[in-house]
Structure formats: C-alpha cells, structure tokens
Write a protein that holds these residues in place. Structure first.
Motif, PDB file in Angstrom:
ATOM      1  N   LYS A 147       0.941  -1.206  -0.144  1.00 27.50           N
ATOM      2  CA  LYS A 147      -0.101  -0.066   0.005  1.00 27.50           C
ATOM      3  C   LYS A 147       0.897   1.256   0.047  1.00 27.50           C
ATOM      4  O   LYS A 147       1.767   1.296   0.846  1.00 27.50           O
ATOM      5  CB  LYS A 147      -0.943   0.008   1.203  1.00 27.50           C
ATOM      6  CG  LYS A 147      -1.932   1.154   1.262  1.00 27.50           C
ATOM      7  CD  LYS A 147      -2.819   1.068   2.281  1.00 27.50           C
ATOM      8  CE  LYS A 147      -4.118   2.244   2.279  1.00 27.50           C
ATOM      9  NZ  LYS A 147      -4.720   2.489   1.119  1.00 27.50           N
ATOM     10  N   PHE A 148       0.764   2.067  -0.900  1.00 23.28           N
ATOM     11  CA  PHE A 148       1.573   3.226  -1.009  1.00 23.28           C
ATOM     12  C   PHE A 148       0.908   4.535  -0.489  1.00 23.28           C
ATOM     13  O   PHE A 148      -0.390   4.593  -0.867  1.00 23.28           O
ATOM     14  CB  PHE A 148       1.783   3.620  -2.673  1.00 23.28           C
ATOM     15  CG  PHE A 148       2.729   2.545  -3.204  1.00 23.28           C
ATOM     16  CD1 PHE A 148       4.310   3.071  -3.275  1.00 23.28           C
ATOM     17  CD2 PHE A 148       2.388   1.531  -3.782  1.00 23.28           C
ATOM     18  CE1 PHE A 148       5.335   2.179  -3.662  1.00 23.28           C
ATOM     19  CE2 PHE A 148       3.471   0.614  -4.306  1.00 23.28           C
ATOM     20  CZ  PHE A 148       4.932   0.928  -4.186  1.00 23.28           C
ATOM     21  N   ALA A 149       1.516   5.284   0.040  1.00 22.68           N
ATOM     22  CA  ALA A 149       0.974   6.319   0.666  1.00 22.68           C
ATOM     23  C   ALA A 149       1.642   7.469   0.043  1.00 22.68           C
ATOM     24  O   ALA A 149       2.592   7.791  -0.104  1.00 22.68           O
ATOM     25  CB  ALA A 149       1.249   6.600   2.166  1.00 22.68           C
ATOM     26  N   VAL A 150       0.660   8.337  -0.704  1.00 21.68           N
ATOM     27  CA  VAL A 150       1.129   9.518  -1.475  1.00 21.68           C
ATOM     28  C   VAL A 150       1.483  10.572  -0.744  1.00 21.68           C
ATOM     29  O   VAL A 150       0.755  11.015   0.224  1.00 21.68           O
ATOM     30  CB  VAL A 150      -0.101  10.087  -2.398  1.00 21.68           C
ATOM     31  CG1 VAL A 150       0.252  11.405  -3.190  1.00 21.68           C
ATOM     32  CG2 VAL A 150      -0.411   8.840  -3.535  1.00 21.68           C
ATOM     33  N   GLN A 151       2.616  11.133  -0.935  1.00 26.09           N
ATOM     34  CA  GLN A 151       3.145  12.327  -0.200  1.00 26.09           C
ATOM     35  C   GLN A 151       2.838  13.614  -0.745  1.00 26.09           C
ATOM     36  O   GLN A 151       1.812  14.480  -0.345  1.00 26.09           O
ATOM     37  CB  GLN A 151       4.821  12.505  -0.065  1.00 26.09           C
ATOM     38  CG  GLN A 151       5.199  11.503   0.914  1.00 26.09           C
ATOM     39  CD  GLN A 151       6.539  11.397   1.065  1.00 26.09           C
ATOM     40  OE1 GLN A 151       7.504  11.493   0.107  1.00 26.09           O
ATOM     41  NE2 GLN A 151       7.007  11.450   2.283  1.00 26.09           N
ATOM     42  N   TYR A 152       3.236  13.845  -2.253  1.00 29.55           N
ATOM     43  CA  TYR A 152       2.919  14.998  -3.169  1.00 29.55           C
ATOM     44  C   TYR A 152       2.334  14.485  -4.431  1.00 29.55           C
ATOM     45  O   TYR A 152       2.832  13.369  -4.916  1.00 29.55           O
ATOM     46  CB  TYR A 152       3.968  16.016  -3.189  1.00 29.55           C
ATOM     47  CG  TYR A 152       4.456  16.620  -2.029  1.00 29.55           C
ATOM     48  CD1 TYR A 152       3.539  17.594  -1.371  1.00 29.55           C
ATOM     49  CD2 TYR A 152       5.572  16.097  -1.035  1.00 29.55           C
ATOM     50  CE1 TYR A 152       4.049  18.120  -0.129  1.00 29.55           C
ATOM     51  CE2 TYR A 152       6.033  16.694  -0.090  1.00 29.55           C
ATOM     52  CZ  TYR A 152       5.384  17.712   0.532  1.00 29.55           C
ATOM     53  OH  TYR A 152       5.640  18.157   1.837  1.00 29.55           O
ATOM     54  N   LEU A 153       1.469  15.109  -5.178  1.00 32.38           N
ATOM     55  CA  LEU A 153       1.030  14.844  -6.345  1.00 32.38           C
ATOM     56  C   LEU A 153       0.780  16.038  -7.362  1.00 32.38           C
ATOM     57  O   LEU A 153       0.180  16.941  -6.744  1.00 32.38           O
ATOM     58  CB  LEU A 153      -0.226  14.007  -6.318  1.00 32.38           C
ATOM     59  CG  LEU A 153      -0.549  13.497  -7.725  1.00 32.38           C
ATOM     60  CD1 LEU A 153      -1.419  12.011  -7.516  1.00 32.38           C
ATOM     61  CD2 LEU A 153      -1.727  14.523  -8.183  1.00 32.38           C
ATOM     62  N   SER A 154       1.269  16.130  -8.309  1.00 36.16           N
ATOM     63  CA  SER A 154       0.985  17.509  -9.411  1.00 36.16           C
ATOM     64  C   SER A 154       0.435  16.997 -10.612  1.00 36.16           C
ATOM     65  O   SER A 154       0.708  15.902 -11.304  1.00 36.16           O
ATOM     66  CB  SER A 154       2.347  17.842  -9.744  1.00 36.16           C
ATOM     67  OG  SER A 154       2.814  18.954  -8.724  1.00 36.16           O
ATOM     68  N   PHE A 155      -0.590  17.744 -10.966  1.00 34.02           N
ATOM     69  CA  PHE A 155      -1.399  17.147 -12.083  1.00 34.02           C
ATOM     70  C   PHE A 155      -1.428  18.029 -13.295  1.00 34.02           C
ATOM     71  O   PHE A 155      -1.757  19.345 -12.749  1.00 34.02           O
ATOM     72  CB  PHE A 155      -3.002  16.910 -11.721  1.00 34.02           C
ATOM     73  CG  PHE A 155      -4.080  16.362 -12.527  1.00 34.02           C
ATOM     74  CD1 PHE A 155      -4.353  15.149 -12.588  1.00 34.02           C
ATOM     75  CD2 PHE A 155      -4.567  17.235 -13.681  1.00 34.02           C
ATOM     76  CE1 PHE A 155      -5.098  14.464 -13.661  1.00 34.02           C
ATOM     77  CE2 PHE A 155      -5.477  16.694 -14.430  1.00 34.02           C
ATOM     78  CZ  PHE A 155      -5.805  15.286 -14.414  1.00 34.02           C
ATOM     79  N   PHE A 161      10.500   1.166   3.390  1.00 36.25           N
ATOM     80  CA  PHE A 161      11.476   2.093   3.088  1.00 36.25           C
ATOM     81  C   PHE A 161      11.177   3.458   3.674  1.00 36.25           C
ATOM     82  O   PHE A 161      10.008   3.687   3.774  1.00 36.25           O
ATOM     83  CB  PHE A 161      11.388   2.388   1.654  1.00 36.25           C
ATOM     84  CG  PHE A 161      11.791   1.132   0.952  1.00 36.25           C
ATOM     85  CD1 PHE A 161      13.030   0.465   1.122  1.00 36.25           C
ATOM     86  CD2 PHE A 161      10.755   0.475   0.070  1.00 36.25           C
ATOM     87  CE1 PHE A 161      13.344  -0.551   0.246  1.00 36.25           C
ATOM     88  CE2 PHE A 161      10.994  -0.610  -0.562  1.00 36.25           C
ATOM     89  CZ  PHE A 161      12.099  -1.375  -0.416  1.00 36.25           C
ATOM     90  N   ASP A 162      12.224   3.993   4.134  1.00 38.78           N
ATOM     91  CA  ASP A 162      12.038   5.409   4.676  1.00 38.78           C
ATOM     92  C   ASP A 162      11.642   6.440   3.531  1.00 38.78           C
ATOM     93  O   ASP A 162      11.118   7.597   3.543  1.00 38.78           O
ATOM     94  CB  ASP A 162      12.952   5.710   5.610  1.00 38.78           C
ATOM     95  CG  ASP A 162      13.218   4.994   6.750  1.00 38.78           C
ATOM     96  OD1 ASP A 162      12.049   4.718   7.403  1.00 38.78           O
ATOM     97  OD2 ASP A 162      14.196   4.598   7.284  1.00 38.78           O
ATOM     98  N   ASP A 163      12.564   6.353   2.197  1.00 36.22           N
ATOM     99  CA  ASP A 163      12.458   7.256   1.129  1.00 36.22           C
ATOM    100  C   ASP A 163      11.423   6.992   0.201  1.00 36.22           C
ATOM    101  O   ASP A 163      11.024   5.564  -0.038  1.00 36.22           O
ATOM    102  CB  ASP A 163      13.703   7.178   0.410  1.00 36.22           C
ATOM    103  CG  ASP A 163      15.052   7.676   1.230  1.00 36.22           C
ATOM    104  OD1 ASP A 163      14.845   8.684   2.079  1.00 36.22           O
ATOM    105  OD2 ASP A 163      15.959   7.024   1.091  1.00 36.22           O
ATOM    106  N   PRO A 164      10.659   7.751  -0.573  1.00 40.49           N
ATOM    107  CA  PRO A 164       9.591   7.543  -1.285  1.00 40.49           C
ATOM    108  C   PRO A 164      10.172   7.044  -2.641  1.00 40.49           C
ATOM    109  O   PRO A 164      11.144   7.603  -3.233  1.00 40.49           O
ATOM    110  CB  PRO A 164       8.858   9.016  -1.319  1.00 40.49           C
ATOM    111  CG  PRO A 164       9.963  10.038  -1.214  1.00 40.49           C
ATOM    112  CD  PRO A 164      11.060   9.321  -0.258  1.00 40.49           C
ATOM    113  N   PHE A 165       8.896   6.547  -3.184  1.00 40.82           N
ATOM    114  CA  PHE A 165       9.118   6.203  -4.909  1.00 40.82           C
ATOM    115  C   PHE A 165       8.673   7.283  -5.630  1.00 40.82           C
ATOM    116  O   PHE A 165       7.881   8.305  -5.031  1.00 40.82           O
ATOM    117  CB  PHE A 165       8.449   5.041  -5.207  1.00 40.82           C
ATOM    118  CG  PHE A 165       9.147   3.730  -4.589  1.00 40.82           C
ATOM    119  CD1 PHE A 165      10.008   3.106  -5.419  1.00 40.82           C
ATOM    120  CD2 PHE A 165       8.701   3.335  -3.382  1.00 40.82           C
ATOM    121  CE1 PHE A 165      10.415   1.814  -4.887  1.00 40.82           C
ATOM    122  CE2 PHE A 165       9.333   2.179  -2.925  1.00 40.82           C
ATOM    123  CZ  PHE A 165      10.016   1.492  -3.548  1.00 40.82           C
TER     124      PHE A 165
END
Length: 387
Positions: A2-10, A136-140
């Motif tokens: 399960k991925f937790a989104v940090q930031y997203l630009s559209f 992981f601590d760092d995001p994809f």
C-alpha cells in the motif's frame, strides 16, 4: 503493498490548434499534499495504479525489442557517481521536495523537458511521490501519462440524453515511470528505473536522454551468432592464406590487399551474411554442417539458457527451445524437400477433438517410405503438387 502519496502534481497537455500533431501547451491544474490527495477524486483513479506499476515485472535484458516494460539505467562516466547524471538529479529533487510548492516547481521542470520531445501527445501528466511505509523511509517517484480518449459520451439528462466529454482519460493505457526500480518487494536498485509505454512509441526514451537500456535477448543472440560467423569466416579464409582483414570493403578502416578473385569472393560472402542477418524473414542458408550448428548452438545456450527456437516450414509453425535442435528437433532433406523430425515421449492435444488423436503411429521407416513415394509421384506428374 500500500503506497501513501506524499505529493502529487496534475498537469494537462493540449494542442494549441486543431492539428493533433501540431504545437502543444500545458497547464498546471493542482498540486496536492497527502491530506488533500485523500479527499480528491484522483485517489480512486490512481490508487490501484501504484501497486500495479510496482508489481509489473520486467527484465534487464528483455525478451524482445518491443516489450512495453523496460528497465533503464542511469548513465555516468567511469569514476563518477549518480549525482553526475542530470536525469537522476531531477528525480532526486522531486523525491526530496519538502513542501507542495517545491514539488510543483520540480514537476514543472520535468514537464518542460517532456514537452521538448517528439513523442509528446495530449493528455494528463501526473507526477507523484509515494511511500511504502512498511519497507522504506524514502519515497518512490511515479510519472503517469494518460492519453485523452476521443468520442466518449455520457448520459446526462432526459432532454439532451447524452453529453460529449471533450477531455476524458482512463487508466487502461497509462504510460508510467517508477523510480527507483523494485525488482523484488523490499529490494530497490537506485541505479535503475522502470518504464512502461506502448511498444510502438518511445514516450519516455526520448525524454530521458541520460538513461540507457540493455540489449534485448534476441539482440544479444544476434550479436553472438554474428561473432561466430566472423570466427567461421576468419578460419575459412585464413586456411586459404588470405588474411581475414582483406574482407574490408572500400572505406572501411582496415588494411586491404589487391582485389584478387579470392578477396572478391570473401567480400561477397561477408555481404551475403550481412544481408541475411538484417532480414526480417530469413530462409535456410545451407552453409554450415550439422556438427558446426550444434557447436554454435551449444555456445549460445550456455550464455542464454531457455532461448526460444521458432520457425515455419511452409505454413507449419514449429516452436521449441534452442537446445532442442539436434536433440528433439531435427532438420533434414528428402528427395529435394525439407523434413523436420520432432521426437518426444508423449502427445498433448488441446481445444477440441480430432481424429488424429486416435492414431496408432506407424514406424519411422514406413513414414519415410510413404513420404518418399509421395515426392516421387509429384515429381513425375502422377499426383498434383502440394501448392
């Protein structure tokens, strides 16, 4: 997973005129934080894509040149580290962005680079960082490109019945980039990224100029075969006291002896091999003996196990593995025609029932005699030709 989104630009990319291949422009719609993403309609649209992209398998050496999913590797000069690669640095800026404004600006830099490529098409362009908190601590980093779907309508009300949707996107044909590559759950390769795109297009390969892709398995095999061909040529012509470098054609950087009949024959043979290797569909060349082919096949299979062997005899398709040649698959001549012999311990039939499944096989000698009789009758005109 399960991925937790940090930031997203559209962003949305659109044509400036009526020509779909004409100039493009783009517009930033929104940049979202984790909390804003949770309440947005994009969550239902994209949540499943993160997992789907991460689980999509790809090989460093792809099974063909046109596979949709590939592994890329950042290019650096010998002695330098990843921070010398511009594409890596751009991705790292996105992954380490500390607020939505910084993420928006970095995303804008990525999109402007993408807009300079010849592959750019209208649609939605989405950039997101997302974490696997358990691992992981760092995001994809994920990049999505969703093309617009034309001629889509929806039911609106009882008066107009339908309304045309001018800018509709769906998740069915999403093109994507994932960085870093995660070959197995819990394992990452910081030098590698994974791209997924239509096989006939190069949406991201043009855009990522400092990323390389390893040769596909067919390309590797082709190189190995041509290496064996050059060994064969060198051995053959040096046995005739002609140095193989004399095969160099006009303009090639190699010493050249006077063009004798032997040198001309050598150049012609080299040209025949080059034309053969470059052909999309190739015929049997009839140049090497069975033992020579077996030895060459053995060398290739040692380096590339499980290679496929596929060819057609007239309209009949034969599929197996490269190491089946000479073991379970044999190629021969009989009265001027080609024969393929396939041996094995058991048959398996699928999809429907045929009378062939009831066969009690003849002995090989009887079959060969029957085939030979048929060839002779056709040659004498007693029976019509097979075509």
């Amino acid at each position: 997973m399960k991925f937790a989104v940090q930031y997203l630009s559209f962003f949305v990319i659109q044509n400036e005129g009526s020509d779909p291949n004409g100039p493009k422009k783009y517009k930033h719609y929104q940049t979202l934080t984790h909390e804003e993403y949770q309440d947005s309609e994009l969550k239902a649209f994209l949540d499943g894509e993160f997992k789907r992209i991460a689980k999509r398998k790809a090989e460093v050496n792809a099974v063909s040149e046109n596979v949709p999913t590939k592994i890329g590797r950042f290019i650096v000069e010998p002695g330098y580290d990843l921070t010398s690669n511009p594409n890596y640095n751009l991705f790292q800026r996105l992954r380490t962005a500390t607020d939505k404004t910084e993420f928006h600006h970095c995303s804008d830099d990525v999109l402007r680079l993408y807009m300079d490529t010849i592959s750019v098409r209208g649609g939605a362009f989405v950039l997101a960082t997302a974490k696997l908190n358990d691992l992981f601590d760092d995001p994809f980093l994920f990049l999505f490109k969703c093309d617009f779907e034309s001629k889509i309508a929806r039911v609106s009300d009882e008066r107009s019945l339908i309304t045309q949707v001018e800018m509709a996107i769906n998740a069915k044909n999403i093109k994507s980039i994932q960085y870093p590559h995660m070959p197995e759950e819990g394992m990452i390769e910081e030098w590698e990224l994974k791209i997924h795109q239509a096989s006939h297009a190069r949406y991201f390969e043009d855009f990522l100029k400092y990323v390389s892709y390893e040769k596909s398995k067919p390309e590797i095999v082709a190189d190995q075969v041509m290496g064996l061909v050059h060994q064969y040529m060198e051995t053959k012509w040096q046995a005739a006291d002609i140095p193989y470098y004399d095969v160099a054609e006009e303009g090639e950087d190699a010493p050249s002896a006077p063009v004798t009949e032997e040198v001309a024959a050598m150049r012609q043979e080299k040209q025949q091999f080059d034309v053969w290797a470059a052909g999309e569909k190739r015929e049997l060349q009839e140049k090497w003996a069975h033992d020579h082919v077996m030895e060459a096949t053995k060398q290739i299979v040692e380096l590339q196990p499980d290679l496929e062997l596929k060819f057609k005899l007239d309209d009949i398709l034969i599929k197996g593995h490269m190491d089946d040649y000479g073991n379970n698959i044999h190629i021969a001549r009989m009265n001027g025609r080609y024969v393929v012999l396939i041996e094995g311990d058991s048959f398996q039939f699928e999809k429907g029932v045929s009378p062939i499944e009831l066969l009690h096989p003849e002995e090989m000698q009887e079959v060969l005699q029957r085939v030979g009789n048929g060839v002779r009758r056709r040659a004498s005109g007693e029976a019509p030709p097979l075509d």
